[in-house]
Design an enzyme around this catalytic site. Structure first.
Site, mmCIF file in Angstrom:
data_model
loop_
_atom_site.group_PDB
_atom_site.id
_atom_site.type_symbol
_atom_site.label_atom_id
_atom_site.label_comp_id
_atom_site.label_asym_id
_atom_site.label_seq_id
_atom_site.Cartn_x
_atom_site.Cartn_y
_atom_site.Cartn_z
ATOM 1 N N CYS A 16 0.843 -1.208 0.000
ATOM 2 C CA CYS A 16 0.000 0.000 0.000
ATOM 3 C C CYS A 16 0.871 1.247 0.000
ATOM 4 O O CYS A 16 1.506 1.578 1.007
ATOM 5 C CB CYS A 16 -0.905 -0.026 1.240
ATOM 6 S SG CYS A 16 -1.842 1.501 1.433
ATOM 7 N N CYS A 72 -0.279 4.160 2.349
ATOM 8 C CA CYS A 72 -0.065 3.882 3.784
ATOM 9 C C CYS A 72 1.411 4.024 4.142
ATOM 10 O O CYS A 72 1.757 4.649 5.133
ATOM 11 C CB CYS A 72 -0.474 2.450 4.154
ATOM 12 S SG CYS A 72 -1.975 1.866 3.413
ATOM 13 N N ASP A 73 2.290 3.423 3.356
ATOM 14 C CA ASP A 73 3.691 3.300 3.760
ATOM 15 C C ASP A 73 4.661 4.180 2.971
ATOM 16 O O ASP A 73 5.805 4.357 3.387
ATOM 17 C CB ASP A 73 4.136 1.823 3.619
ATOM 18 C CG ASP A 73 3.310 0.920 4.522
ATOM 19 O OD1 ASP A 73 2.924 1.381 5.607
ATOM 20 O OD2 ASP A 73 3.041 -0.232 4.139
#
Ligand code: NAP
Length: 317
Positions: free
Chosen positions: A141, A144-145
């Site tokens: 993701c 997200c990261d």
């Protein structure tokens, strides 16, 4: 007929399940949605929903992210009366006219109809280092990261829409993004592929396979293979984002017909071969998986379920 707890149970609260919940509730059905995580499904990971109709209009407010759209869809479904339960749906059985869903807690819930909208999850590569460095440089993701790897050397694996979309996102965080794809051309939609190919912050390397992820506390290097020459080589890097496709989540509905890749088969009313059981969204066999398609399928499934429930109620008085 034994009275069910609810008219309609929806398994999964991605865009398909949320839209079905809204349409089902508006059609005056008692609807319960069962979702093990936060509502939104895969849409939660989309940074900019640039292809959702009406979401990007020049000169107006900033577009909603997938997260924001999911939050609004959730609120809208609740406002129309849908109930949400945060639990795993362990199993689904049909007993006469009733469907019984057993939850992870052991509690059960019955309904006249069920819509399976459990979506799909990331496919893993199954190579050495993938599990070991998950969360320490291996990610599925970008939104997200990605921010953890600002300015770092980032690899993206895959050649589909997700790989291209996410590489674009990551290129805003780092000028050193390399997309590695096992074949000699992208599978992604042309517009997405062309944007990646012309992005000066992205290097595209075709005919390249990721064989192993190496590191100590975190990812430090990839072992790669040129599939044309067979040459293997090591390349230093900080993060690898893997977008190798998706796997349908059909554990709650093991007995319905599926296509060769395991996605649930339905007719155009989203009905499976089991009367009263419908499927919508990424878990369904469909050549084009998009938020807008999932939402549309959710609406159709709810409409079909409402018609089915009306018929059952009319027959049983
Ligand atoms: P996908 O379209 O199935 O693409 C998966 C990619 O991963 C393919 O390029 C495939 O290579 C590669 N791959 C699969 N297994 C691999 C392995 N073991 N090693 C290396 N590479 C591997 O999946 P996706 O990109 O996740 O998209 C899933 C669905 O969501 C699609 O229907 C897509 O259209 C949709 N989606 C749409 C958007 C958008 O419209 N903006 C964004 C994201 C996703 P090959 O090409 O060689 O098979």
């Amino acid at each position: 007929m034994i009275k069910p707890d609810r008219d309609l149970i929806i398994l999964g609260a991605g865009p398909a399940g949320l839209t079905a919940a809204q349409y089902g509730s508006r059609a005056n059905l008692q609807v319960t949605v069962i979702e093990e995580l936060s509502p939104g499904g895969q849409a939660l990971f989309i940074d900019t929903l640039e292809n959702y109709p009406g979401n990007i209009v020049k000169g107006t407010a900033a577009p909603k992210s997938g997260f924001e759209l999911a939050q609004d869809m959730h609120r809208q479904a609740e406002d129309f009366g849908a109930a949400f339960i945060t639990e795993t749906a362990g199993s689904l059985k049909k007993e006469g006219e009733l469907f019984r869903v057993t939850l992870g807690s052991g509690n059960t819930l019955t309904a006249l109809a069920v819509i399976v909208a459990t979506g799909a999850k990331h496919r893993k590569l199954g190579i050495p280092g993938e599990e070991e460095f998950a969360g320490r440089g291996v990610s599925y993701c970008a939104s997200c990261d990605g921010p953890f790897f600002k300015g770092k050397k980032i690899f993206v694996i895959g050649g589909g829409d997700a790989a291209c979309d996410e590489a674009q996102f990551l290129s805003r965080l780092s000028p050193a993004v390399a997309v590695l794809h096992r074949r000699d051309r992208f599978r992604a939609q042309k517009a997405l592929a062309e944007r990646v190919l012309s992005n000066p912050r992205i290097e595209v390397r075709f005919n390249t396979r990721l064989r192993e992820i190496r590191g100590d506390q975190k990812v430090t290097a990839l072992m790669l293979e040129n599939t044309e020459t067979g040459e293997s080589y090591r390349e230093a890097g900080d993060a690898v984002f893997i977008f190798a496709g998706t796997l349908p989540q059909t554990a709650a509905a093991p007995d319905v017909p599926k296509d060769e890749n395991g996605y649930i088969l339905t007719d155009q009313a989203m009905a499976t071969s089991v009367p009263g059981l419908f499927a919508a969204g990424d878990v369904r066999s469909c050549p084009f998986r998009q938020v807008v398609v999932a939402a549309g399928e959710g609406a159709v499934a709810a409409h079909s379920a409402a018609e089915y429930i009306d018929r059952i109620k009319a027959v049983s008085g």
